[in-house]
Design a protein around this motif. Structure first.
Motif, PDB file in Angstrom:
ATOM      1  N   SER A 160       0.649   4.170  -3.490  1.00  0.00           N
ATOM      2  CA  SER A 160       0.159   4.582  -4.811  1.00  0.00           C
ATOM      3  C   SER A 160      -0.419   3.379  -5.565  1.00  0.00           C
ATOM      4  O   SER A 160      -0.082   2.232  -5.290  1.00  0.00           O
ATOM      5  CB  SER A 160       1.285   5.216  -5.628  1.00  0.00           C
ATOM      6  OG  SER A 160       2.216   4.232  -6.037  1.00  0.00           O
ATOM      7  N   LYS A 161      -1.282   3.678  -6.507  1.00  0.00           N
ATOM      8  CA  LYS A 161      -1.882   2.611  -7.327  1.00  0.00           C
ATOM      9  C   LYS A 161      -0.802   1.828  -8.058  1.00  0.00           C
ATOM     10  O   LYS A 161      -0.864   0.607  -8.159  1.00  0.00           O
ATOM     11  CB  LYS A 161      -2.860   3.202  -8.350  1.00  0.00           C
ATOM     12  CG  LYS A 161      -4.164   3.619  -7.756  1.00  0.00           C
ATOM     13  CD  LYS A 161      -5.017   2.405  -7.498  1.00  0.00           C
ATOM     14  CE  LYS A 161      -6.394   2.841  -7.039  1.00  0.00           C
ATOM     15  NZ  LYS A 161      -7.054   1.774  -6.316  1.00  0.00           N
ATOM     16  N   ARG A 162       0.206   2.526  -8.569  1.00  0.00           N
ATOM     17  CA  ARG A 162       1.268   1.846  -9.302  1.00  0.00           C
ATOM     18  C   ARG A 162       2.013   0.856  -8.409  1.00  0.00           C
ATOM     19  O   ARG A 162       2.232  -0.291  -8.788  1.00  0.00           O
ATOM     20  CB  ARG A 162       2.277   2.861  -9.872  1.00  0.00           C
ATOM     21  CG  ARG A 162       3.349   2.183 -10.723  1.00  0.00           C
ATOM     22  CD  ARG A 162       4.567   3.061 -10.932  1.00  0.00           C
ATOM     23  NE  ARG A 162       5.326   3.306  -9.720  1.00  0.00           N
ATOM     24  CZ  ARG A 162       6.192   2.434  -9.172  1.00  0.00           C
ATOM     25  NH1 ARG A 162       6.378   1.244  -9.699  1.00  0.00           N
ATOM     26  NH2 ARG A 162       6.846   2.748  -8.075  1.00  0.00           N
ATOM     27  N   VAL A 163       2.355   1.300  -7.212  1.00  0.00           N
ATOM     28  CA  VAL A 163       3.072   0.413  -6.285  1.00  0.00           C
ATOM     29  C   VAL A 163       2.189  -0.769  -5.902  1.00  0.00           C
ATOM     30  O   VAL A 163       2.652  -1.914  -5.872  1.00  0.00           O
ATOM     31  CB  VAL A 163       3.539   1.193  -5.036  1.00  0.00           C
ATOM     32  CG1 VAL A 163       4.071   0.248  -3.980  1.00  0.00           C
ATOM     33  CG2 VAL A 163       4.599   2.218  -5.415  1.00  0.00           C
ATOM     34  N   HIS A 164       0.911  -0.503  -5.648  1.00  0.00           N
ATOM     35  CA  HIS A 164       0.002  -1.585  -5.264  1.00  0.00           C
ATOM     36  C   HIS A 164      -0.147  -2.599  -6.395  1.00  0.00           C
ATOM     37  O   HIS A 164      -0.065  -3.805  -6.174  1.00  0.00           O
ATOM     38  CB  HIS A 164      -1.362  -1.021  -4.861  1.00  0.00           C
ATOM     39  CG  HIS A 164      -2.334  -2.072  -4.437  1.00  0.00           C
ATOM     40  ND1 HIS A 164      -3.673  -1.894  -4.516  1.00  0.00           N
ATOM     41  CD2 HIS A 164      -2.161  -3.317  -3.949  1.00  0.00           C
ATOM     42  CE1 HIS A 164      -4.284  -2.988  -4.089  1.00  0.00           C
ATOM     43  NE2 HIS A 164      -3.382  -3.861  -3.743  1.00  0.00           N
ATOM     44  N   THR A 165      -0.348  -2.131  -7.615  1.00  0.00           N
ATOM     45  CA  THR A 165      -0.607  -3.052  -8.722  1.00  0.00           C
ATOM     46  C   THR A 165       0.651  -3.725  -9.267  1.00  0.00           C
ATOM     47  O   THR A 165       0.550  -4.760  -9.908  1.00  0.00           O
ATOM     48  CB  THR A 165      -1.340  -2.343  -9.881  1.00  0.00           C
ATOM     49  OG1 THR A 165      -0.554  -1.239 -10.331  1.00  0.00           O
ATOM     50  CG2 THR A 165      -2.702  -1.857  -9.445  1.00  0.00           C
ATOM     51  N   LYS A 166       1.821  -3.153  -8.995  1.00  0.00           N
ATOM     52  CA  LYS A 166       3.053  -3.763  -9.513  1.00  0.00           C
ATOM     53  C   LYS A 166       3.867  -4.446  -8.425  1.00  0.00           C
ATOM     54  O   LYS A 166       4.189  -5.617  -8.528  1.00  0.00           O
ATOM     55  CB  LYS A 166       3.900  -2.704 -10.213  1.00  0.00           C
ATOM     56  CG  LYS A 166       3.198  -2.122 -11.413  1.00  0.00           C
ATOM     57  CD  LYS A 166       4.168  -1.631 -12.429  1.00  0.00           C
ATOM     58  CE  LYS A 166       3.403  -0.988 -13.555  1.00  0.00           C
ATOM     59  NZ  LYS A 166       3.506  -1.638 -14.792  1.00  0.00           N
ATOM     60  N   GLU A 167       4.211  -3.716  -7.373  1.00  0.00           N
ATOM     61  CA  GLU A 167       5.104  -4.242  -6.341  1.00  0.00           C
ATOM     62  C   GLU A 167       4.388  -5.162  -5.341  1.00  0.00           C
ATOM     63  O   GLU A 167       4.962  -6.129  -4.865  1.00  0.00           O
ATOM     64  CB  GLU A 167       5.749  -3.091  -5.559  1.00  0.00           C
ATOM     65  CG  GLU A 167       6.411  -2.035  -6.411  1.00  0.00           C
ATOM     66  CD  GLU A 167       7.766  -2.452  -6.926  1.00  0.00           C
ATOM     67  OE1 GLU A 167       8.405  -3.307  -6.296  1.00  0.00           O
ATOM     68  OE2 GLU A 167       8.186  -1.912  -7.962  1.00  0.00           O
ATOM     69  N   PHE A 168       3.154  -4.804  -5.009  1.00  0.00           N
ATOM     70  CA  PHE A 168       2.426  -5.529  -3.967  1.00  0.00           C
ATOM     71  C   PHE A 168       1.051  -5.968  -4.464  1.00  0.00           C
ATOM     72  O   PHE A 168       0.040  -5.810  -3.785  1.00  0.00           O
ATOM     73  CB  PHE A 168       2.310  -4.649  -2.707  1.00  0.00           C
ATOM     74  CG  PHE A 168       3.652  -4.308  -2.119  1.00  0.00           C
ATOM     75  CD1 PHE A 168       4.338  -5.225  -1.349  1.00  0.00           C
ATOM     76  CD2 PHE A 168       4.246  -3.084  -2.385  1.00  0.00           C
ATOM     77  CE1 PHE A 168       5.600  -4.926  -0.830  1.00  0.00           C
ATOM     78  CE2 PHE A 168       5.501  -2.770  -1.874  1.00  0.00           C
ATOM     79  CZ  PHE A 168       6.171  -3.695  -1.094  1.00  0.00           C
ATOM     80  N   LYS A 169       1.036  -6.548  -5.651  1.00  0.00           N
ATOM     81  CA  LYS A 169      -0.239  -6.928  -6.279  1.00  0.00           C
ATOM     82  C   LYS A 169      -0.966  -8.046  -5.536  1.00  0.00           C
ATOM     83  O   LYS A 169      -2.160  -8.218  -5.702  1.00  0.00           O
ATOM     84  CB  LYS A 169      -0.027  -7.297  -7.742  1.00  0.00           C
ATOM     85  CG  LYS A 169       0.908  -8.454  -7.965  1.00  0.00           C
ATOM     86  CD  LYS A 169       1.176  -8.645  -9.436  1.00  0.00           C
ATOM     87  CE  LYS A 169       2.291  -9.659  -9.619  1.00  0.00           C
ATOM     88  NZ  LYS A 169       2.822  -9.631 -10.961  1.00  0.00           N
ATOM     89  N   ALA A 170      -0.271  -8.774  -4.684  1.00  0.00           N
ATOM     90  CA  ALA A 170      -0.919  -9.854  -3.928  1.00  0.00           C
ATOM     91  C   ALA A 170      -1.786  -9.310  -2.788  1.00  0.00           C
ATOM     92  O   ALA A 170      -2.631 -10.031  -2.263  1.00  0.00           O
ATOM     93  CB  ALA A 170       0.127 -10.809  -3.366  1.00  0.00           C
ATOM     94  N   MET A 171      -1.604  -8.045  -2.426  1.00  0.00           N
ATOM     95  CA  MET A 171      -2.387  -7.453  -1.332  1.00  0.00           C
ATOM     96  C   MET A 171      -3.758  -7.006  -1.831  1.00  0.00           C
ATOM     97  O   MET A 171      -3.881  -6.445  -2.916  1.00  0.00           O
ATOM     98  CB  MET A 171      -1.665  -6.231  -0.760  1.00  0.00           C
ATOM     99  CG  MET A 171      -0.473  -6.556   0.047  1.00  0.00           C
ATOM    100  SD  MET A 171       0.160  -5.028   0.764  1.00  0.00           S
ATOM    101  CE  MET A 171       1.408  -5.705   1.807  1.00  0.00           C
ATOM    102  N   THR A 172      -4.746  -7.232  -0.996  1.00  0.00           N
ATOM    103  CA  THR A 172      -6.095  -6.783  -1.334  1.00  0.00           C
ATOM    104  C   THR A 172      -6.231  -5.298  -1.005  1.00  0.00           C
ATOM    105  O   THR A 172      -5.402  -4.721  -0.290  1.00  0.00           O
ATOM    106  CB  THR A 172      -7.153  -7.560  -0.525  1.00  0.00           C
ATOM    107  OG1 THR A 172      -7.001  -7.214   0.867  1.00  0.00           O
ATOM    108  CG2 THR A 172      -7.018  -9.062  -0.716  1.00  0.00           C
ATOM    109  N   GLU A 173      -7.299  -4.681  -1.498  1.00  0.00           N
ATOM    110  CA  GLU A 173      -7.573  -3.277  -1.177  1.00  0.00           C
ATOM    111  C   GLU A 173      -7.738  -3.107   0.336  1.00  0.00           C
ATOM    112  O   GLU A 173      -7.277  -2.126   0.909  1.00  0.00           O
ATOM    113  CB  GLU A 173      -8.836  -2.795  -1.901  1.00  0.00           C
ATOM    114  CG  GLU A 173      -8.663  -2.607  -3.385  1.00  0.00           C
ATOM    115  CD  GLU A 173      -7.752  -1.453  -3.749  1.00  0.00           C
ATOM    116  OE1 GLU A 173      -7.702  -0.455  -3.000  1.00  0.00           O
ATOM    117  OE2 GLU A 173      -7.070  -1.563  -4.780  1.00  0.00           O
TER     118      GLU A 173
END
Length: 60
Positions: A31-44
């Motif tokens: 999810s966008k929330r998990v990507h932007t909060k938990e795993f923000k260091a990962m690229t798209e």
């Protein structure tokens, strides 16, 4: 999936388990929330790669 993640990313085991759990909960997508909060260091691109691999492994 754990082997794939550990070969491509340097992250603690706890984070890897959380990542795989989030993918399971959301039918193979992060999810966008998990990507932007938990795993923000990962690229798209990295997220897309993980999602595709997860779906390939677990769609059998």
């Amino acid at each position: 999936m754990r082997t794939f993640v550990s070969e491509h990313f340097d992250m603690p085991d706890k984070d890897m388990e959380n990542l795989i759990g989030f993918l399971r909960q959301n039918d193979g997508t992060l999810s966008k929330r998990v990507h932007t909060k938990e795993f923000k260091a990962m690229t798209e691109g990295e997220v897309t790669m993980l999602e595709k691999k997860f779906q390939k492994i677990f769609s059998k």
